[in-house]
Design an enzyme around this catalytic site. Structure first.
Site, PDB file in Angstrom:
ATOM      1  N   LYS A   1       0.880  -1.163   0.000  1.00  0.00           N
ATOM      2  CA  LYS A   1       0.000   0.000   0.000  1.00  0.00           C
ATOM      3  C   LYS A   1       0.917   1.213   0.000  1.00  0.00           C
ATOM      4  O   LYS A   1       1.597   1.493   1.001  1.00  0.00           O
ATOM      5  CB  LYS A   1      -0.905   0.030   1.236  1.00  0.00           C
ATOM      6  CG  LYS A   1      -1.715   1.318   1.299  1.00  0.00           C
ATOM      7  CD  LYS A   1      -2.485   1.505   2.579  1.00  0.00           C
ATOM      8  CE  LYS A   1      -2.916   2.972   2.690  1.00  0.00           C
ATOM      9  NZ  LYS A   1      -3.662   3.255   3.912  1.00  0.00           N
TER      10      LYS A   1
ATOM     11  N   GLY B   1      -8.089   9.173   9.504  1.00  0.00           N
ATOM     12  CA  GLY B   1      -8.439   9.276  10.914  1.00  0.00           C
ATOM     13  C   GLY B   1      -9.459  10.342  11.246  1.00  0.00           C
ATOM     14  O   GLY B   1      -9.815  10.513  12.408  1.00  0.00           O
TER      15      GLY B   1
ATOM     16  N   ALA C   1      -9.539   5.593   3.821  1.00  0.00           N
ATOM     17  CA  ALA C   1      -9.403   6.736   4.732  1.00  0.00           C
ATOM     18  C   ALA C   1     -10.672   7.573   4.843  1.00  0.00           C
ATOM     19  O   ALA C   1     -11.361   7.829   3.858  1.00  0.00           O
ATOM     20  CB  ALA C   1      -8.255   7.660   4.321  1.00  0.00           C
ATOM     21  N   GLY C   2     -10.970   7.962   6.067  1.00  0.00           N
ATOM     22  CA  GLY C   2     -12.073   8.872   6.329  1.00  0.00           C
ATOM     23  C   GLY C   2     -13.345   8.214   6.821  1.00  0.00           C
ATOM     24  O   GLY C   2     -14.251   8.904   7.293  1.00  0.00           O
TER      25      GLY C   2
ATOM     26  N   ALA D   1      -9.339   1.662   9.418  1.00  0.00           N
ATOM     27  CA  ALA D   1      -8.690   1.236  10.659  1.00  0.00           C
ATOM     28  C   ALA D   1      -9.274   1.991  11.847  1.00  0.00           C
ATOM     29  O   ALA D   1      -9.928   1.420  12.711  1.00  0.00           O
ATOM     30  CB  ALA D   1      -7.178   1.454  10.591  1.00  0.00           C
TER      31      ALA D   1
END
Lengths: 66, 271
Positions: free
Chosen positions: B111, B172, B198-199, B220
């Site tokens: 990644k 995040g 993301a987000g 995550a």
């Protein structure tokens, strides 16, 4: 001779190999990789790769992230 | 197509609806990250609840005092490891990190993450393209974390990236998908899997990504920093599956006015 291992100066005997320097920071048998002066050294070549004074050694492993 | 007693239509091909990256099948469309989990035990429970089969790790200098390894957790759970280049600001740093990851973990998948600054963690497109070119040339399967820019996504695909991973919003932030239109444009034109990365803040964000046509979601923080990580992981699993099914089913068009769902004929009248 003085070698920079993961950003920290370390005194190693002349003729020390990448394997010797890696052993000074980890005992992990796998999951670790090393680079000398930004060039990856394969694990199979650690023993046979000597370090020189002022070499920069990076020893990395996987951590939580991403 | 058959209709069962419950009224659910069965499309046999849905059973074959698996995510394929670089010719390899990935069993779940939910790709997890490992950052932010308070302990390895919480991480293990969350990953198990998520059903993920591909999970990212970061590469850092060895810490002689570290206890327990994220690699052990992934091995125990039978989850494939996807190293990232998180924290790299230049193509040079990212390429070296990817090569170290390949050596340490025995995978040529990466990644690719090249960020512009610590404040926004937004991708630096110039450095990203440079690093992607170098890594593709070196035989890596490159999964680049990119801006929600359809042109950049196309360029990354043309370079030879195996997927494109546009952000929904900053890493995040939990702000969800700020520009769904751009995500749709990326999906429409992509010839490789599109992974929303993301987000994501909660389950509906993950479902929306899949409804927009993304092939997978990578998240995550939304799980690892939730009050109940394993419960949120299960929510994400269902959201991704639900969103995927909705995408395949085909949503109805939006209408300005109501459309009666009950017939008007035969209504009882009163004096």
């Amino acid at each position: 001779m003085k070698v920079i291992v993961n950003g920290e100066p370390r005194e190693l005997p002349d003729g020390a190999s990448v394997a010797d320097a890696v052993a000074s920071v980890t005992t992990a048998g796998s999951g670790v990789a090393a680079a000398v002066n930004d060039e990856v050294v394969r694990r199979s070549a650690w023993e046979a790769t000597p370090l020189r004074d002022a070499d920069r050694l990076e020893v990395l492993t996987a951590v939580q992230g991403g | 197509m058959e209709r069962s007693a419950s009224g659910v239509e069965h499309e046999p091909q849905e059973d074959m609806d698996s995510l394929v990256i670089a010719g390899e099948e990935v069993g779940s469309r939910l790709i997890m990250g490992t950052g932010g989990a308070p302990s390895m035990q919480v991480l293990r429970e969350a990953l198990t609840a998520s059903g993920t089969e591909l999970t990212t790790v970061a590469m850092r200098r060895v810490d002689p005092s570290a206890r327990g390894s994220v690699l052990d957790v992934l091995n125990e759970c039978g989850i494939r490891v996807l190293p990232n280049t998180a924290g790299c600001f230049t193509a040079g740093e990212a390429v070296l990190t990817a090569k170290l990851a390949r050596e340490a973990l025995g995978t040529n998948w990466v990644k690719l993450e090249v960020i512009a600054d610590e404040h926004t963690l937004l991708p630096d497109p110039i450095e990203l393209v440079d690093a992607a070119e170098q890594l593709v040339d070196d035989g890596f399967v490159v999964l680049p974390y990119t801006n929600d820019d359809p042109v950049l996504a196309r360029r990354l695909e043309q370079i030879g990236c195996a997927a494109v991973m546009p952000l929904g919003s900053p890493i995040g932030s939990g702000l969800g998908i700020r520009n769904p239109h751009n995500i749709e444009l990326i999906v429409e034109r992509a010839g490789v899997p599109v992974i929303l990365d993301a987000g994501v803040g909660t389950a509906s964000d993950a479902a929306l990504a899949m409804e927009l046509g993304c092939d997978a979601v990578l998240l995550a923080t939304a799980v690892t920093r939730a009050r109940h990580p394993a419960r949120m992981a299960a929510a994400m699993r269902h959201a991704v599956e639900g969103g995927r099914l909705a995408r395949l089913a085909g949503r109805i068009p939006k209408r300005r006015y109501a459309q009666a769902s009950s017939p008007f004929d035969g209504i009882a009248t009163s004096q």
